[in-house]
Design an enzyme around this catalytic site. Structure first.
Site, PDB file in Angstrom:
ATOM      1  N   GLN A 222       0.829  -1.212   0.000  1.00 56.43           N
ATOM      2  CA  GLN A 222       0.000   0.000   0.000  1.00 56.43           C
ATOM      3  C   GLN A 222       0.858   1.254   0.000  1.00 56.43           C
ATOM      4  O   GLN A 222       0.347   2.354  -0.113  1.00 56.43           O
ATOM      5  CB  GLN A 222      -0.914   0.008   1.233  1.00 56.43           C
ATOM      6  CG  GLN A 222      -1.973  -1.073   1.214  1.00 56.43           C
ATOM      7  CD  GLN A 222      -2.856  -1.049   2.447  1.00 56.43           C
ATOM      8  OE1 GLN A 222      -2.915  -2.036   3.158  1.00 56.43           O
ATOM      9  NE2 GLN A 222      -3.533   0.052   2.716  1.00 56.43           N
ATOM     10  N   ARG A 369      -8.771  -0.315   7.692  1.00 60.68           N
ATOM     11  CA  ARG A 369      -9.696   0.649   7.098  1.00 60.68           C
ATOM     12  C   ARG A 369     -10.050   1.759   8.090  1.00 60.68           C
ATOM     13  O   ARG A 369     -11.213   2.073   8.332  1.00 60.68           O
ATOM     14  CB  ARG A 369     -10.971  -0.062   6.641  1.00 60.68           C
ATOM     15  CG  ARG A 369     -11.676   0.711   5.536  1.00 60.68           C
ATOM     16  CD  ARG A 369     -12.756  -0.088   4.891  1.00 60.68           C
ATOM     17  NE  ARG A 369     -13.310   0.638   3.783  1.00 60.68           N
ATOM     18  CZ  ARG A 369     -13.969   0.093   2.791  1.00 60.68           C
ATOM     19  NH1 ARG A 369     -14.157  -1.186   2.762  1.00 60.68           N
ATOM     20  NH2 ARG A 369     -14.455   0.828   1.820  1.00 60.68           N
ATOM     21  N   CYS A 370      -9.007   2.311   8.705  1.00 63.16           N
ATOM     22  CA  CYS A 370      -9.255   3.429   9.614  1.00 63.16           C
ATOM     23  C   CYS A 370      -7.962   4.206   9.803  1.00 63.16           C
ATOM     24  O   CYS A 370      -6.897   3.717   9.492  1.00 63.16           O
ATOM     25  CB  CYS A 370      -9.782   2.954  10.954  1.00 63.16           C
ATOM     26  SG  CYS A 370      -8.565   2.253  12.048  1.00 63.16           S
ATOM     27  N   GLU A 739     -12.896   5.008   4.676  1.00 63.69           N
ATOM     28  CA  GLU A 739     -12.965   4.261   5.920  1.00 63.69           C
ATOM     29  C   GLU A 739     -14.168   4.612   6.783  1.00 63.69           C
ATOM     30  O   GLU A 739     -14.470   3.902   7.746  1.00 63.69           O
ATOM     31  CB  GLU A 739     -11.677   4.466   6.709  1.00 63.69           C
ATOM     32  CG  GLU A 739     -11.524   5.875   7.227  1.00 63.69           C
ATOM     33  CD  GLU A 739     -10.138   6.159   7.788  1.00 63.69           C
ATOM     34  OE1 GLU A 739      -9.169   5.638   7.225  1.00 63.69           O
ATOM     35  OE2 GLU A 739     -10.051   6.880   8.766  1.00 63.69           O
TER      36      GLU A 739
END
Ligand code: CDP
Length: 785
Positions: A222, A369-370, A739
């Site tokens: 990522q 996802r945060c 997110e």
């Protein structure tokens, strides 16, 4: 700020366009790391520990080496000779690449076998004989610092399992506010250990070319540039000789931010053998050994007036980091952005403490996802507000209304140090209530209760903090956070846009092209977007924490505006007027008052290479490294309606309304997709997912037989809506969004279940709320026998 829409043919911001590039999955064109095939490629396989805590007595590789096709076996001892037995984690701890001395969690990497094909490698791994001597296992984080607890990390000077203590806020002012508060409500909530479980597991193909001395790593990354720099710093390979390529990676969700032992071993093997070495995890290896998320054990107390007006928030948290502190978060924030835990509410005082500890579990603490622990914070405050509402017998909607930060208070400084850029929390709440028909459903609930039926409504009015980050505060492993875009307009008016971020399915190929279309009037279909190749993309920190739109999205707009400035000079030259006489509209400059005297961006692009005014450089391109002045703070209200089957304890999500506000939207269809995906993940966390351990440290939930992924059958129907409160500091008023649904939804689900059971005296339930758990509560409360 309102985005002026370009015509649909151009496909600028605000249009739900879908571009050809996004159809490659349907066409079945493989572009994943697992699809990489290189001449002479060989395969690596990990030998892993069956024990959670054990001394390594010996490793015998003789039998394995004799298997035909085995090319090399690397152990921790071999790596130690090269000074590579340990690697730094993203949070300045160190982690064993391959175990030396002892193992610290089940499934830890012990040896790396390389063979001609993956089957021989797997068979040879079975033949590696490892002798272990079991040691006492520490599973419960609450016992980590108790007297007599086994000390896990013998490599550290500090002989303790305590990693850090972190606190923020005004302790004495908060204490004082609590002393005078007539009402106190508290909740102990666990944000359980879970895992992003991306579609493609982690893996790489490391390819060292002995002739050119160039190392190419095809990596599930990522953050390709940050990984390149870390390979250079740790491995000692000159950075210009490293190329990291991150193709489609099948989702990341934070799991693909850290560097894992498998990557390092594949690189070492390729350097040694001079062959491309592929290593791809199995599903269970991914769940059991790579970055877990959450594992926060939190207590929140709210001090309030009788009327529900909040006065103070006090939070104490124990963070289980597993065997190594491999949390992927900025240096200044040992607990990530957990300190946004005052949420959408106007708390005058707050104080937060977090303690991190080691246990015999897989390392991690990644931001699933945060934004670095925001999900934990939002879950806690939204649960705590419901507990307060229930204690005061105030409707949870009304309690939220009484405490929301008001639109006129923005920019709003929280007692824990954040400055929220913009918000209208009541606006999002009202829209969600209206979409749901809240008042009617509350009446229905009352009726159902009289009949003994169980129905609940749960609300979450969350505030998010995305867009890491302002470089003065945010970094990753010391590298400052900003992000970049480089746009080149070709002579025929087509363009290429290269980015420092890396899409994992969020549709950057579409949305960045739309930004260029909006800013320059070049149709989105004429813009190619490229990411993920460090040899071509400008340096960037990658994609996680919904940072792409706030950083690279902003950089794209700024770079496009730089191009427009140059285009104006060329237009003035072509139209034989001064720049001051020109106006810009929809992809062309025209002479003020004479719209027919105009030059399109395509004509200007051609001139940039063929008819340049004296004194101006040829070409039409720009790069921007954007350092955001602040984070962006998207928000929303989610409301969930559940029905509970008393016979089985099964919770059925009847309705779920999600109203999101991410400022100006680039592509409504993509945003909708982001919301659907994130809500589905939030649903899974609330009802299905847990990585648990037995007392011996054996992983429970280490395969998809136990770690459940919702299918279309279980997934509820999502009803989405939006409000628009632009960010005042972002170049086109956008905030991140990816997110939000994962961050905001778990509390809505849990609040709904607790609401359904509140009249039975239930105040809290920990996730995952399985039918078995609910049924046991019903049994305990005498509802079923
Ligand atoms: O960093 P990441 O791409 O995961 O998150 P994001 O910035 O929230 O963007 C997710 C997707 O939604 C991207 O394709 C964005 O361009 C798109 N988006 C949008 O269309 N409008 C917004 N205001 C925010 C995001």
């Amino acid at each position: 700020m309102i985005i002026e829409k370009t015509s649909p043919e151009v496909g600028g911001m605000g249009h739900p366009i879908k571009r050809k590039e996004d159809s490659r999955f349907i066409q079945g064109k493989g572009n994943y790391v697992d699809d990489v095939r290189l001449p002479g490629m060989v395969y690596g396989h990990m030998v892993r520990s069956p024990f959670a805590h054990a001394r390594l007595k010996s490793i015998n590789t003789e039998k394995a080496k004799q298997l035909p096709g085995v090319l090399a076996i690397i152990t921790g001892e071999d790596l130690a000779k090269a000074g590579l037995a340990w690697m730094p984690t993203l949070f300045f701890d160190k982690q064993m690449v391959l175990a030396t001395g002892k193992v610290l969690f089940q499934s830890q990497e012990v040896a790396f076998v390389v063979a001609e094909d993956q089957y021989i490698a797997a068979d040879a791994a079975e033949l590696v004989e490892v002798e272990y001597e079991e040691l006492p296992v520490l599973v419960d984080p609450h016992k980590a610092t108790a007297p007599g607890a086994p000390i896990l990390r013998e490599d550290r000077e500090e002989k303790s399992n305590h990693i850090f203590h972190w606190e923020v806020g005004d302790k004495s002012a908060t204490e004082k506010a609590f002393q005078s508060a007539p009402v106190k409500a508290s909740v102990h909530a666990i944000s359980q250990r879970c895992h992003p479980a991306p579609l493609e597991t982690c893996g790489c193909v490391a390819d060292f070319n002995k002739a050119t001395e160039k190392l190419t790593v095809h990596l599930t990354s990522q953050a390709p540039h940050a990984h390149r720099t870390l390979f250079a710093l740790v491995g000692g390979i000159p950075e210009q000789n490293i190329r990291v390529v991150s193709p489609d990676i099948g989702g990341g969700f934070g799991n693909k931010v850290p560097i894992y032992p498998g990557y390092v071993c594949a690189v070492v093997a390729s350097l040694t053998l001079g062959l491309p070495v592929k290593w791809i995890e199995t599903r269970s290896e991914n769940l059991q050994s790579t970055g877990f998320a959450r594992d926060y054990h939190m207590t929140a107390e709210i001090g309030a007036e009788e009327n529900g007006k909040v006065k103070a928030l006090r939070v104490k948290t124990l963070a289980d980091h597993g065997a190594f502190n491999a949390a992927a978060q900025p240096t200044k924030f040992p607990a990530g952005l957990f300190s946004v835990c005052t949420g959408s509410y106007d708390f005058p005082n707050a104080f937060v403490e977090v303690d991190g500890v080691y246990t015999n579990k897989a390392p991690g603490g990644i931001a699933y996802r945060c934004s670095f622990r925001i999900t934990e914070a939002v879950y806690l405050i939204e649960r705590a507000m419901d507990v307060l509402a229930s204690q005061l017998k105030i409707d949870p909607v009304e309690l939220r209304r009484r405490n929301f930060i008001q639109p006129k208070q923005f920019p709003y400084k929280t007692p824990l140090g954040w400055t929220y850029d913009s918000g209208n929390y009541e606006g999002a709440l009202n829209k969600a209530l209206e979409m749901l028909g809240y008042a009617q459903l509350r009446k229905e609930q009352e009726e159902k209760r009289k009949k003994g039926e169980l129905m609940g409504i749960g609300i979450s009015s969350f505030t998010e903090a995305v867009g890491a980050g302002p470089a003065h505060t945010f970094d990753i492993a010391g590298i400052k956070m900003f992000d970049s875009a480089e746009i080149r307009v070709h002579p025929t008016g087509k363009a290429i846009c290269r980015m420092g971020t890396k899409s994992q399915g969020q549709g950057h190929e579409t949305t960045y092209a739309q930004i260029v279309a909006q800013e320059l009037g070049i149709p989105a279909s004429d813009v190619v977007v490229e990411e993920g190749d460090t040899d071509t993309a400008p340096y960037g920190l990658g994609t996680y924490a919904s940072r792409s739109t706030p950083t690279s999205g902003a950089a794209t707009a700024v770079a496009a505006r730089k191009i427009r400035d140059k285009a104006k000079k060329i237009a003035a030259h072509l139209l034989e007027c001064s720049e001051a006489d020109l106006e810009w509209t929809n992809g062309k400059f025209f002479v003020k008052g004479v719209p027919s005297k105009a030059k399109t961006i395509q004509e200007i692009a051609f001139a940039a290479y063929t008819n340049i005014p004296a004194g101006l450089e040829a070409g039409l391109e720009a790069v921007d490294y954007y350092d955001p002045p602040n984070l962006t703070f998207p928000f929303g209200t989610y409301i969930c309606v559940v029905d509970i089957d008393k016979g089985t304890g099964e919770v059925k999500v009847r309705r779920f309304v999600a109203v999101d506000d991410c400022g100006n939207v680039i592509n409504p269809m993509i945003v909708e997709g982001q919301i659907h995906g994130g809500l589905t993940e939030g649903f899974a966390i609330a009802f299905m997912q847990l990585i648990d351990y037995d007392e011996n440290g054996n992983v429970q939930g280490g395969s998809f037989m136990d770690y459940l992924i919702p299918t279309a059958v279980e997934t509820p129907h999502w009803e989405t809506g939006s409000t628009c409160t632009p960010s005042p500091h972002h170049p086109f008023g956008a905030k991140g969004v990816g997110e939000s649904p994962n961050v905001g939804s778990p509390a809505a689900f849990v609040n709904a279940v607790v609401d359904a059971l509140a009249h039975l005296g239930v105040k809290h339930m920990d996730m995952p709320i399985t039918p078995w758990k609910v049924w046991n509560v019903l049994k305990e409360k005498g509802v079923v026998s």
